[in-house]
Enzyme design. Structure first.
Site: not given
Ligand code: FDA
Length: 290
Positions: A83, A119, A169, A173-174, A211, A270-271
């Site tokens: 970051k 990141d 990547r 978005g978190a 994702t 964020r998680r």
């Molecule tokens: P969504 O949030 O819709 O989740 C889909 C499913 O995944 C959920 O129904 C659940 O089953 C599971 N799940 C997701 N999050 C969970 C959690 N915290 N605990 C338990 N289960 C969960 N963001 C950012 O802003 N900047 C960045 O640089 C990065 N880098 C990054 C790297 C990598 C490798 C990943 C996988 C993610 C990121 N992120 C990120 C985070 C990303 O933006 C996002 O917030 C999370 O991946 C959750 O989104 P999903 O795509 O999983 O979909």
């Protein structure tokens, strides 16, 4: 809240689900274990560094990490994620400081024979981050960029970034972003993700599909089938681990984003924000302690 959380023993199991230890000695066996069937990207936790000493310490931590990865014979399967705010971007002259720090980390990664991905943080930093990635790529063309499908600008960014050799990547978005720059409804964020993914898959770079969303993972597998330049699936440490193992066993290139370090609070929050069930558990842990 932060002090309460960091001192909370009942909270440790929930933190440990997402964070592989507070130091490198604790994280290394976890990294090595994952690397037996998956690829890994390691994040030394930290963000929004407030002084020069903190920025220098972050660079030193990444250099030590890359040396250990080499010594343990892991550098061919393990890269690092960084970051820019941990490298001091928020300080006066922060852009130059963060660039210099990132260049040092990239030099160490090149010596180790691995790569670096930068990141993406909140939307006020998107332009500055992409500018730094472009500057780093002049010397290190393999530096990865991150884009967030929740931002309205990201389809255009994907078009700009889809050139030959470009590692990108794509995540949802978190960060909690305003409607002026971001889609707020989950359906819109997901639809944007599918559009961005289609652009990256049609391009000439390496799409890194970050994702846990099963529908988007399946879309990536379908679009990526027989793709000359390949692609990677990426998930976070502790999220859908069984799916990670299954996908790797099915021959998918699966990379796990693994954070470690003492500065786990922001990442951990964020998680939690992504999963209401996690928040309830978190609050119960704090109440139990007090
Ligand atoms: P969504 O949030 O819709 O989740 C889909 C499913 O995944 C959920 O129904 C659940 O089953 C599971 N799940 C997701 N999050 C969970 C959690 N915290 N605990 C338990 N289960 C969960 N963001 C950012 O802003 N900047 C960045 O640089 C990065 N880098 C990054 C790297 C990598 C490798 C990943 C996988 C993610 C990121 N992120 C990120 C985070 C990303 O933006 C996002 O917030 C999370 O991946 C959750 O989104 P999903 O795509 O999983 O979909």
């Amino acid at each position: 809240m932060r002090a309460l959380a960091e001192g909370s023993a009942p909270l440790r199991p929930l933190v440990n689900r997402f964070v592989a230890g507070t130091d490198l000695d604790a994280a290394l066996p976890v990294i090595a274990g994952l690397a037996t069937d998956r690829l890994v990207t390691v994040d030394h936790l930290g963000e929004n560094t407030t002084d020069r000493a903190g920025a220098d310490a972050t660079v030193a931590a990444y250099r030590a990490l890359l040396l250990r990865l080499t010594a343990e014979g892991l550098a061919d399967r393990v890269e690092v994620s960084v970051k820019l705010s941990a490298l001091g971007r928020g300080l006066p002259d922060g852009a130059a400081l963060a660039l210099a720090g990132a260049q040092e980390i990239c030099t160490a990664a090149a010596e180790a024979g691995t790569t670096v991905t930068v990141d993406m943080e909140d939307h006020t930093t998107t332009d500055a981050t992409l500018t730094t990635v472009r500057e780093l790529r002049a010397d290190f063309p393999w530096v990865g960029a991150v884009v967030q499908s929740q931002l309205r600008r990201t389809e255009a960014d994907c078009r700009d970034l889809a050139g030959p050799g470009s590692r990108v990547r794509l995540c949802k978005g978190a960060y909690d972003e305003p409607a002026s720059v971001a889609y707020r409804a989950k359906g819109e964020v997901d639809a944007s993700y599918a559009r961005c993914l289609t652009i990256l898959m049609a391009g000439e770079g390496l799409p890194m599909v970050a994702t846990h969303d099963p529908r988007l993972v399946e879309l990536a597998r379908r679009l990526g089938r027989d793709r000359a330049g390949g692609y990677e699936l990426q998930m976070l440490y502790g999220v859908r681990p069984a799916a990670q193992v299954e996908l790797a066993a099915a021959g998918e290139p699966m990379r796990v984003y693994l954070p470690y370090g003492t500065e786990w609070f922001g990442y951990f929050m964020r998680r939690l924000a992504e999963r209401p069930a996690n928040v309830a558990f978190f609050l119960r842990s704090l109440v139990t302690q007090n």
